[in-house]
Design an enzyme around this catalytic site. Structure first.
Site, mmCIF file in Angstrom:
data_model
loop_
_atom_site.group_PDB
_atom_site.id
_atom_site.type_symbol
_atom_site.label_atom_id
_atom_site.label_comp_id
_atom_site.label_asym_id
_atom_site.label_seq_id
_atom_site.Cartn_x
_atom_site.Cartn_y
_atom_site.Cartn_z
ATOM 1 N N LEU A 183 -8.500 -3.511 10.963
ATOM 2 C CA LEU A 183 -8.773 -2.091 11.207
ATOM 3 C C LEU A 183 -9.459 -1.829 12.547
ATOM 4 C CD1 LEU A 183 -9.636 -1.119 7.543
ATOM 5 C CD2 LEU A 183 -7.533 -0.643 8.808
ATOM 6 N N HIS A 238 -20.262 -17.730 33.061
ATOM 7 C CA HIS A 238 -21.528 -18.162 32.436
ATOM 8 C C HIS A 238 -21.198 -18.953 31.173
ATOM 9 C CE1 HIS A 238 -22.580 -15.059 35.265
ATOM 10 N NE2 HIS A 238 -23.870 -15.305 35.120
ATOM 11 N N HIS A 275 -4.208 3.091 -3.441
ATOM 12 C CA HIS A 275 -4.346 2.535 -2.087
ATOM 13 C C HIS A 275 -3.613 1.215 -1.919
ATOM 14 C CE1 HIS A 275 -6.022 1.025 1.632
ATOM 15 N NE2 HIS A 275 -6.335 -0.071 0.987
ATOM 16 N N ARG A 290 -16.739 -19.222 38.840
ATOM 17 C CA ARG A 290 -16.629 -17.748 38.781
ATOM 18 C C ARG A 290 -16.357 -17.183 40.173
ATOM 19 N NH1 ARG A 290 -22.609 -14.881 38.757
ATOM 20 N NH2 ARG A 290 -23.739 -16.604 39.672
ATOM 21 N N HIS A 295 0.820 -1.205 0.000
ATOM 22 C CA HIS A 295 0.000 0.000 0.000
ATOM 23 C C HIS A 295 0.855 1.256 0.000
ATOM 24 C CE1 HIS A 295 -2.311 -3.333 1.669
ATOM 25 N NE2 HIS A 295 -3.404 -2.717 1.271
ATOM 26 N N GLU A 348 -17.135 -5.134 24.668
ATOM 27 C CA GLU A 348 -16.242 -6.296 24.743
ATOM 28 C C GLU A 348 -15.075 -6.186 23.771
ATOM 29 O OE1 GLU A 348 -19.494 -6.464 24.105
ATOM 30 O OE2 GLU A 348 -20.355 -7.227 25.981
ATOM 31 N N HIS A 392 -27.418 -16.571 24.984
ATOM 32 C CA HIS A 392 -26.293 -16.344 25.883
ATOM 33 C C HIS A 392 -25.462 -17.615 26.150
ATOM 34 C CE1 HIS A 392 -28.336 -12.598 26.462
ATOM 35 N NE2 HIS A 392 -27.588 -12.209 27.472
ATOM 36 N N PHE A 434 -19.815 -13.726 24.991
ATOM 37 C CA PHE A 434 -19.546 -12.409 24.429
ATOM 38 C C PHE A 434 -18.055 -12.119 24.244
ATOM 39 C CE2 PHE A 434 -23.840 -12.160 26.305
ATOM 40 C CZ PHE A 434 -24.492 -12.242 25.083
#
Ligand SMILES: [Ca+2]
Ligand SMILES: [Ca+2]
Lengths: 685, 685
Positions: free
Chosen positions: A119, A468, A264, A359, A29, A418, A480, A444
């Site tokens: 990115l 979890h 580019h 946990r 680039h 997250e 979840h 997540f």
């Protein structure tokens, strides 16, 4: 000091190094390096303090190239400044095993702070670097000893601006009032699809002001070196807000195709290169040319940085006398070594101890260890009461003006971000003085997949407290409940996925995570209570897999992780009583670590001659590597009380036994049954 | 019409249904339903048009609950309005196999448009629903026939606001000037970590204005029903911008703990419930109470919606006479069936045809198929020239005022926003009249993992054109080269991962992807050219796996996908010449589809008695399910010319042969070698 002809020559030298390298590689680039060369030149010559002879000096200014595809810019700067980056390295751009890969990789190339290219990541890493500076300064600086006071500078392009991970990190940085962070946005109005007008018409300056940033605009980033310098100094003067410099540039400056997408992502054509070189006053017949005056200019700046480091080392020496404990702590942290004997703080359990959720056991580890491992920097993506990541004595990391904590605080409120959190953690770890550990639900962590991948690739020590961890979370339901998540991260190289079954395994997971300097970890932890196992010890579990329940002349080995190990132990009894079958039980909390043990050890855990069955309440993918048969969940879960959900899917002693019986039956006729540990050949690692 | 006492009663009924259901379930989120009940009541009684007896009426207004944890709000509304949602369903909240899972799932519950809960997703889905409406209206509306003109309403909370996926989608929506989209932001200043002051202090209104949104503030969302209604009408009046209504509410309104985090994620205490019910004029001894007047009110609104649908059906009947072809097309699209004979447009190839990159072959498919499948709605995350996703005749989907396309355009410029793109695609597919297909690099599908998971869970037909699928992308290097990606998505239930090896396989992948109404697909496509294979046909490849090269008395089966199949074919010759070994070659472009074939067929492809070796240039995870031994890449790749990179890692005929020889040797002594297709028991599916 005014800018002169040599500055122009230097800028054009950088541009032409990018032109020559991409042409030689037939790939890469040139456009962004040509557009950003003026800003980079100002930054590296007039602003930043660094010493190429000691790239790891802790108080150096940090530079991050978030638009990592512009890496020839960075490689050219490293070369001019005198880092370990030869002209031959530049000529080897984008070839196998070079120091100049297609995007900057921090573990490959000295002077590259973080690995960028995907990115948005570098920008968020820079937020992490700035947080780490603020925190380290608050912990170590003393009256008369302004030991830590570096800035973090980051370049980013339109692509980074559009990515959600950058939005998340920008909001965090604004909230945290990171006055030590200065972002320079390459506003060239071009992305791969062409003019940004086709998809990116928001008001970036207003958006950043909304996040709480200070914004400056430079209208002519192609020529106005004084303006660039003034904007950066203005940004430095604002100490209670991060700054964004919106720098208007021309992509591919000098090329016949400047200002278009054509420059580019591919090399300039030969005739274009000729005209650019003539235009810039360079010999079109020559390649990879660096005028001596340009070297001289950069080496002068490097000498300035080296002198500054010299002064700093003297300051540190005085500091070591005035504050010996702090000085020793700082030096130890920078070595990556944990304090002598820290592991004695890890809690241990007996099989008679109460059942506890992992946990919760994780919370106990953090609470016991945080005092002896002061570099632990906790946090959560707005799930603190669920992930239990905040140790009792924690103070929040907050700008003092909010009245909610201070810069020396060791608990970061990341908000529901997250991906930003993961990427910020990579920046925190890269700074060198903290070990980030943060929580969210295991499901997540997938939102942060892009960041986790870069933790692994760039070999940083970050720890995800991923609670979890299965259908065992119950009522929240399939949206979840992870199914594919462990398979995903187990397949990621250099990433430890731990799913401990009890207290000792949880301590072991932390032990290995904290002592693995170059590997990130994901700790998958249960919401529900789990019994303490017989034969579980830290020493056993740090091998990644071990025998929880041994039995002579066993008919089957049950192999499991986390919350299902205890159910397998119950199944042993059920199998004996109902089917007169003898079962062994193996806990395999971490594939990555188990794989690193000797074959002899692995065969002692998963021996030949005995059929084996894996039991884990999620995708069976990957378990075929360890067991002959697999009991898992290759579908989405269900919303309900967790015991009901386990029953629905037959993850009970009875359900396990049913499949164990089928497994024993199936392998009855097979003579010399081999353990899956036996392989025809070794993988390349 | 003024609001009266019955409106208050209705609002409190909704609040108390949420209180009772979460108490009965000992789980769930009462706070947001209690805070949002007034806005929901206004929306469902005064604003939205819908017919509970035909939840699929295409021109209904769409409602999305992006803060899906507030689902008891939605379930209560569905019940009151007369959807298939009984009081018993509400009582079964969060129990196994109920219609009322812990977060709203569109495939479980009629009236739920999209599956929400993972934060930010619903908001981005709503952007997709709004795009689909704009596009469908542009394609089908004619003078005098305003057939499609619905609005999309979305509720979202602080959590959604913080997620990057929502930022990305908001920027897209602003750019696209989606005046048919109205978002109501539950500005209650509380998230799980407590007051949002601890992590979320940005100026949301200013940020949305920066994205190009129209913003209205309602100061008393707890009581000011007139103000809520006026704000929504003001939003409707702005037709060239999406609108955000910043609605200040009190979480857990009425509870003793209102306005605090305590009412967010767990049921109210019994004494609190008693006082709330007394405060609201309800009998504290009774649960799940709905006054008849409330039913009457809602049923009146439902009758209004039914009458509107009646009128619409009449309009459609007239439209069918005036524009029979368009009417037939609309009805067909809504059925989910593709046009008769469309598959004849799929290109086919002979083994003698030239080697072509599968990304290029994908472009050919799109170009040939788009004319006969008008519901195809393409796009790319700013990688159009690389992913080759834009067919030649495509017009951009753009607001006409920009001069870059129009609303009937079928190519979306998503910008560098992979997660937003994935989530927008889910909304597009949920609308019912388009099939979204979009491109990025395979490695960056991971940025969208949260959205892809919900595609699979909610069973929507979306297609990812995921190019640059391996180390074969070459120079861009490890930051861009997928290793774990296929394992990740192969482990995801109800997700087809295709890695075609040539032209016919690419056509087959599209055939199955387009005809699978309830399953998303990821097509992993090469950057580099690949030869056309002998024995590759669409009919063979749509089985997910087939024999590319058969051989009698074979010593080994090589099993591969995509770019490595051709190298395996070359390895057959090498093995014969150098080792006198006979090899078969199997192509396995899609695990998910192959797994669905009969055991007999699978055994014909992967027979007993012959050792097998998988060959794929990425993680071996999961391949143990199909082959005895695996040759893959359980480490990160390298930057360089792709042929050099393949050579470095020995993915050459010679390198494959070396491992094939080891495999044959290893299994020599094993009598009755079983195919891995044989299993002791079936998984639950
Ligand atoms: Ca740009
Ligand atoms: Ca909130």
């Amino acid at each position: 000091m005014a800018y002169s002809e040599v500055d122009k020559v230097a800028i054009n030298t950088i541009r032409l190094l990018a032109v020559d390298a991409t042409f030689k590689a037939s790939s890469g680039h040139p456009g962004a390096p040509m557009g950003l060369a003026p800003a980079a030149h100002v930054l590296f010559n007039r602003i930043m303090t660094y010493n190429p002879k000691n790239a790891n000096w802790v108080n150096r200014d940090r530079f991050v190239l978030s638009n990592g595809h512009a890496c020839m810019l960075q490689y050219a700067l490293l070369h001019l400044a005198g880092y370990k980056m030869s002209l031959d390295d530049l000529k080897a751009f984008r070839t196998v095993d070079s120091a100049t890969p297609g995007h900057p990789e921090s573990h490959d190339t000295e002077g590259v702070e973080v690995t960028t290219g995907p990115l948005g990541q570098g920008f968020a890493n820079a937020v992490g670097l700035a947080i780490a500076e603020r925190h380290t300064a608050a912990v170590f600086n003393k009256p008369g000893f302004d030991l830590i006071n570096n800035h973090t500078y980051v370049f980013l392009g339109d692509g980074c601006m559009m990515e959600g991970v950058a939005s998340e990190a920008a909001s965090v940085a604004g909230h945290l009032q990171l006055g030590n962070l200065i972002a320079i946005y390459d506003d060239n109005h071009i992305s791969i699809d062409g003019d940004t007008n086709c998809s990116f018409t928001e008001d970036v300056a207003k958006r950043f002001e909304a996040y709480g940033w200070h914004v400056v605009v430079v209208d002519d980033g192609d020529h106005d070196l004084e303006g660039i310098e003034a904007a950066i100094k203005k940004a430095q003067a604002v100490t209670d807000k991060p700054s964004l410099i919106k720098l208007k540039t021309t992509i591919g400056f000098g090329s016949k195709q400047q200002g278009t997408h054509s420059v580019h992502g591919s090399a300039l054509k030969p005739d274009d290169i000729t005209q650019v070189k003539i235009q810039f006053g360079f010999d079109p017949e020559k390649t990879f040319v660096v005028p001596q005056e340009v070297y001289d200019l950069y080496h002068k700046r490097s000498a300035h940085g080296a002198a500054r480091e010299q002064e700093w080392e003297q300051l540190l020496a005085k500091y070591s006398q005035a504050h010996p404990a702090e000085a020793a702590d700082l030096k130890r942290r920078l070595s990556g070594q944990l304090p002598e004997g820290w592991e004695k703080s890890l809690p241990t359990y007996a099989a008679t101890d109460a059942a506890v959720a992992t946990r919760k056991l994780s919370e106990t580890v953090l609470t016991k260890v945080e005092a002896v491992v002061p570099e632990l920097l906790g946090g959560s993506a707005d799930l603190t009461p669920s992930t239990l990541t905040r140790w009792k004595a924690a103070v929040d990391f907050q700008p003092p003006s909010l009245g909610l904590g201070d810069w020396s605080g060791r608990y970061i409120r990341y908000g529901v971000r997250e991906h930003g959190m993961g990427s910020i953690m990579n920046g925190l770890a890269a700074y060198g003085t903290v070990i980030p550990t943060s929580g969210t639900f295991l499901n997540f962590v997938s939102y942060a997949a892009g960041a986790v991948r870069l933790s692994a690739l760039s070999q940083v020590r970050v720890i995800w407290v991923a609670t979890h961890d299965s259908i065992g979370l119950g009522e929240d339901g399939p949206t979840h409940q992870p199914i594919e998540t462990l398979a995903h991260f187990r397949a990621l190289p250099n990433c430890m996925v731990w799913r401990p079954a009890d207290g000792n395994e949880t301590s072991a997971a932390y032990y290995v995570a904290l002592t693995s300097k170059h590997t990130p970890s994901i700790l998958a932890l249960s919401r529900q209570n789990l019994p303490q196992l017989e034969n579980s010890t830290i020493a056993h579990a740090i091998k990644g897999g071990y025998v929880v329940h041994e039995a002579a002349n066993a008919n089957i080995t049950l192999v499991s992780t986390g919350s299902e190990v205890g159910i397998c132990v119950d199944a042993v009894k059920y199998l004996k009583e109902h089917h007169n079958l003898t079962a062994r039980v193996v806990s395999l909390p971490c594939f990555e670590v188990f794989d690193a043990q000797s074959k002899e050890y692995r065969l002692s855990v998963l021996p030949d001659g005995i059929p084996s069955l894996s039991v884990e309440v999620m995708s069976t993918m990957g378990w075929e590597r360890y067991t002959h048969e697999q009991f898992g969940l290759n579908r989405f879960g269900a919303s309900g009380g967790y015991k009901d959900v386990y029953k629905k899917f037959e993850f009970t002693p009875e359900g396990i036994s049913k499949r164990a019986v089928a497994t024993v039956e199936f392998y009855k006729g097979v003579s010399n049954l081999r353990s899956p540990v036996n392989r025809a050949f070794q993988q390349l690692i």
